[in-house]
Design a protein around this motif. Structure first.
Motif, PDB file in Angstrom:
ATOM      1  N   LEU A  75     -41.615   1.627  16.517  1.00  0.00           N
ATOM      2  CA  LEU A  75     -42.412   2.728  15.993  1.00  0.00           C
ATOM      3  C   LEU A  75     -41.869   3.222  14.658  1.00  0.00           C
ATOM      4  O   LEU A  75     -42.620   3.442  13.704  1.00  0.00           O
ATOM      5  N   ILE A  76     -40.543   3.375  14.593  1.00  0.00           N
ATOM      6  CA  ILE A  76     -39.939   3.822  13.343  1.00  0.00           C
ATOM      7  C   ILE A  76     -40.153   2.791  12.243  1.00  0.00           C
ATOM      8  O   ILE A  76     -40.425   3.123  11.080  1.00  0.00           O
ATOM      9  N   ALA A  77     -40.058   1.483  12.592  1.00  0.00           N
ATOM     10  CA  ALA A  77     -40.280   0.428  11.608  1.00  0.00           C
ATOM     11  C   ALA A  77     -41.703   0.464  11.076  1.00  0.00           C
ATOM     12  O   ALA A  77     -41.942   0.267   9.875  1.00  0.00           O
ATOM     13  N   MET A  78     -42.696   0.758  11.963  1.00  0.00           N
ATOM     14  CA  MET A  78     -44.086   0.841  11.516  1.00  0.00           C
ATOM     15  C   MET A  78     -44.296   2.026  10.602  1.00  0.00           C
ATOM     16  O   MET A  78     -44.977   1.932   9.570  1.00  0.00           O
ATOM     17  N   LEU A  79     -43.687   3.189  10.953  1.00  0.00           N
ATOM     18  CA  LEU A  79     -43.842   4.378  10.119  1.00  0.00           C
ATOM     19  C   LEU A  79     -43.214   4.187   8.740  1.00  0.00           C
ATOM     20  O   LEU A  79     -43.756   4.637   7.719  1.00  0.00           O
ATOM     21  N   LYS A  80     -42.057   3.537   8.698  1.00  0.00           N
ATOM     22  CA  LYS A  80     -41.422   3.269   7.404  1.00  0.00           C
ATOM     23  C   LYS A  80     -42.239   2.311   6.561  1.00  0.00           C
ATOM     24  O   LYS A  80     -42.324   2.449   5.340  1.00  0.00           O
ATOM     25  N   ALA A  81     -42.871   1.331   7.213  1.00  0.00           N
ATOM     26  CA  ALA A  81     -43.695   0.380   6.473  1.00  0.00           C
ATOM     27  C   ALA A  81     -44.928   1.054   5.889  1.00  0.00           C
ATOM     28  O   ALA A  81     -45.349   0.765   4.766  1.00  0.00           O
ATOM     29  N   VAL A  82     -45.522   1.972   6.651  1.00  0.00           N
ATOM     30  CA  VAL A  82     -46.711   2.679   6.152  1.00  0.00           C
ATOM     31  C   VAL A  82     -46.329   3.664   5.060  1.00  0.00           C
ATOM     32  O   VAL A  82     -46.998   3.805   4.020  1.00  0.00           O
ATOM     33  N   GLY A  83     -45.212   4.337   5.253  1.00  0.00           N
ATOM     34  CA  GLY A  83     -44.807   5.354   4.273  1.00  0.00           C
ATOM     35  C   GLY A  83     -44.153   4.787   3.035  1.00  0.00           C
ATOM     36  O   GLY A  83     -43.844   5.535   2.090  1.00  0.00           O
ATOM     37  N   GLY A  84     -43.916   3.504   2.984  1.00  0.00           N
ATOM     38  CA  GLY A  84     -43.270   2.911   1.810  1.00  0.00           C
ATOM     39  C   GLY A  84     -41.760   3.124   1.845  1.00  0.00           C
ATOM     40  O   GLY A  84     -41.147   3.240   2.899  1.00  0.00           O
ATOM     41  N   SER A  85     -41.176   3.181   0.675  1.00  0.00           N
ATOM     42  CA  SER A  85     -39.718   3.317   0.553  1.00  0.00           C
ATOM     43  C   SER A  85     -39.263   4.758   0.492  1.00  0.00           C
ATOM     44  O   SER A  85     -38.103   5.020   0.231  1.00  0.00           O
ATOM     45  N   LYS A  86     -40.180   5.735   0.648  1.00  0.00           N
ATOM     46  CA  LYS A  86     -39.809   7.131   0.532  1.00  0.00           C
ATOM     47  C   LYS A  86     -39.040   7.579   1.782  1.00  0.00           C
ATOM     48  O   LYS A  86     -39.400   7.211   2.894  1.00  0.00           O
ATOM     49  N   ASN A  87     -38.044   8.388   1.593  1.00  0.00           N
ATOM     50  CA  ASN A  87     -37.272   8.948   2.680  1.00  0.00           C
ATOM     51  C   ASN A  87     -37.457  10.469   2.642  1.00  0.00           C
ATOM     52  O   ASN A  87     -37.190  11.107   1.613  1.00  0.00           O
ATOM     53  N   TYR A  88     -37.901  11.032   3.717  1.00  0.00           N
ATOM     54  CA  TYR A  88     -38.172  12.456   3.777  1.00  0.00           C
ATOM     55  C   TYR A  88     -37.096  13.131   4.615  1.00  0.00           C
ATOM     56  O   TYR A  88     -36.717  12.655   5.701  1.00  0.00           O
ATOM     57  N   ALA A  89     -36.604  14.239   4.134  1.00  0.00           N
ATOM     58  CA  ALA A  89     -35.608  14.979   4.867  1.00  0.00           C
ATOM     59  C   ALA A  89     -36.267  15.724   6.030  1.00  0.00           C
ATOM     60  O   ALA A  89     -37.423  16.113   5.960  1.00  0.00           O
TER      61      ALA A  89
END
Length: 337
Positions: A322-336
């Protein structure tokens, strides 16, 4: 202004062969280098070669000549450096005969040599070398000669100039147990021979014509063998050996490859680079180091002698899907958080 012709003739006819004791091959190479330079300078300056003057051979002209042989004649950087070495040698000779050209000579000496790639040397394996030695037909006169030539070139690690200049009086009598070699730089050495090599030489001496040239291996016309003649003989037997040992066809086999093969087999047998240097007649061990780079045995010994660093074991955890899918959709951005 000083005419070039007389000083160049003194350099090639007196200084090199008599004062420097250079070999005929070195003298011929220097002469050809100056043939190229003189023709280039005469064409560039629009004068006859015999009318050239030393002052006209300045550093810009030499640089243009070096660029010409690389770009138009497609010579390698190694050949370019050899031509420059001939020019430098000539101007060092002029410094004592013509002090007025000292500044011109210093400018030419300041031209740097071009760096070249030092590729690994090529050599034949034991099986390939055996196939090559067996290639000449022992039922013919020239087959016996060629077999003796190939066997001696490999066993003694001779340069092609040393091989073709061997004379009958360089052999240790009829037993052929050793040979006396006049090597590069007038360095002499005496080499013992294998029994098989001595047997091949005795077979050739038994049918060799008694009259004619004093060289050990005359050509078909009864005159001294030439460098190109031996290259032709070698190429013919390499083609025959390739039918028995196909791996030879993938290699470029020159007369110097026989010398490299002798060095590599000697190094693998003795594990002593000093003995290889002594056998080949090298002036220093630096010339022999090329065989250490080509021999994998030394590297394997170093690899087994050094204990490898141990890696700490860890547990692999597969990433959450699930986390891998969310990171793929959100791109390379990291949100605090």
């Amino acid at each position: 202004m000083t005419a070039l012709a007389s000083h160049l003739a003194a350099f090639l006819r007196e200084h090199l062969p008599h004062e420097r004791m250079a070999s005929p091959h070195t003298c011929a190479t220097y002469a050809y280098s100056f043939q190229l330079l003189v023709c280039f300078a005469a064409c560039r300056l629009n004068v006859k070669p015999c009318q050239l003057e030393i002052e006209q051979l300045d550093a810009p002209l030499v640089l243009a000549f070096l660029k010409h042989i690389e770009s138009e004649r497609h010579n390698s950087a190694r050949t370019r450096n050899a031509r420059l070495a001939a020019v430098n040698s000539f101007f060092r000779f002029l410094e004592y005969r013509l002090p007025s050209c000292l500044d011109q000579s210093r400018r030419i000496h300041a031209i740097p040599m071009k760096k070249t790639d030092e590729a690994l040397i090529g050599y034949l394996t034991r099986e390939e070398m055996q196939a090559l030695i067996n290639a000449p037909d022992p039922r013919t006169k020239f087959g016996i000669r060629d077999r003796a030539m190939l066997h001696l070139a490999f066993a003694a690690g001779l340069r092609v100039s040393e091989l073709i200049s061997l004379r009958l009086d360089h052999l240790d009598g009829l037993a052929c147990s050793s040979i006396h070699v006049m090597g590069k730089g007038r360095r002499e050495r005496v080499l013992p021979l294998w029994k098989d090599t001595a047997r091949a030489l005795r077979a050739w001496l038994a049918i060799r014509p008694r009259d004619g040239c004093p060289e050990l291996f005359p050509n078909a016309a009864g005159r001294a063998m030439t460098r190109s003649g031996f290259e032709h003989i070698l190429a013919k037997h390499v083609a025959t050996a390739a039918q028995v040992q196909p791996s030879i066809a993938k290699k470029r086999v020159t007369p110097h490859v026989l010398r490299h093969s002798c060095a590599m087999h000697t190094l693998q047998a003795t594990r002593d680079v000093r003995k290889v240097s002594l056998w080949l007649g090298h002036a220093s061990l630096q010339s022999t180091e090329i065989y250490l780079r080509a021999d994998p045995t030394e590297k394997l010994e170093a690899l087994t002698a050094i204990a490898p660093l141990s890696l700490q074991r860890g547990r692999f955890q597969a990433p959450d899907k699930l986390i891998a899918m969310l990171k793929a959709v959100g791109g390379s951005k990291n949100y605090a958080e």
